[in-house]
Design a protein around this motif. Sequence first.
Motif, PDB file in Angstrom:
ATOM      1  N   LEU A  32       0.831  -1.209   0.000  1.00 18.37           N
ATOM      2  CA  LEU A  32       0.000   0.000   0.000  1.00 18.37           C
ATOM      3  C   LEU A  32       0.860   1.252   0.000  1.00 18.37           C
ATOM      4  CD1 LEU A  32      -2.857  -0.873   2.521  1.00 18.37           C
ATOM      5  CD2 LEU A  32      -3.062  -0.527   0.075  1.00 18.37           C
ATOM      6  N   ARG A  33       1.918   1.254   0.777  1.00 17.06           N
ATOM      7  CA  ARG A  33       2.808   2.412   0.831  1.00 17.06           C
ATOM      8  C   ARG A  33       3.526   2.622  -0.498  1.00 17.06           C
ATOM      9  NH1 ARG A  33       5.098   1.217   6.862  1.00 17.06           N
ATOM     10  NH2 ARG A  33       3.387   2.188   7.989  1.00 17.06           N
ATOM     11  N   GLU A  34       3.905   1.529  -1.155  1.00 16.84           N
ATOM     12  CA  GLU A  34       4.575   1.641  -2.447  1.00 16.84           C
ATOM     13  C   GLU A  34       3.641   2.198  -3.512  1.00 16.84           C
ATOM     14  OE1 GLU A  34       6.101  -2.209  -3.380  1.00 16.84           O
ATOM     15  OE2 GLU A  34       7.760  -2.050  -1.948  1.00 16.84           O
ATOM     16  N   ARG A  35       2.369   1.886  -3.424  1.00 18.02           N
ATOM     17  CA  ARG A  35       1.406   2.317  -4.439  1.00 18.02           C
ATOM     18  C   ARG A  35       0.889   3.737  -4.213  1.00 18.02           C
ATOM     19  NH1 ARG A  35      -2.488  -2.491  -6.358  1.00 18.02           N
ATOM     20  NH2 ARG A  35      -0.908  -4.072  -6.708  1.00 18.02           N
ATOM     21  N   LYS A  36       1.295   4.367  -3.112  1.00 21.75           N
ATOM     22  CA  LYS A  36       0.833   5.723  -2.838  1.00 21.75           C
ATOM     23  C   LYS A  36       1.215   6.682  -3.962  1.00 21.75           C
ATOM     24  CE  LYS A  36       0.094   6.869   1.955  1.00 21.75           C
ATOM     25  NZ  LYS A  36       0.660   7.401   3.170  1.00 21.75           N
TER      26      LYS A  36
END
Length: 62
Positions: A32-36
């Motif tokens: 999720l953090r990478e896709r921000k």
Amino acid sequence: MLRIVVKEGENIERALKRYKRKFRDVKVLQELRERKQFTKPSVAKRAEKKKAAYIEQLFKED
């Protein structure tokens, strides 16, 4: 979706600990953090190479 079966007589804290471990191992939060924000493929490759060089350096000193 993660499922944790609470066994008969099992402490709820222990079941919660199993849930947290499984959540961390699946790497949902990391993804999720990478896709921000979007990362260009060239930047991602560069970071991957940098990380690999760092890890290689760590093992080389031993």
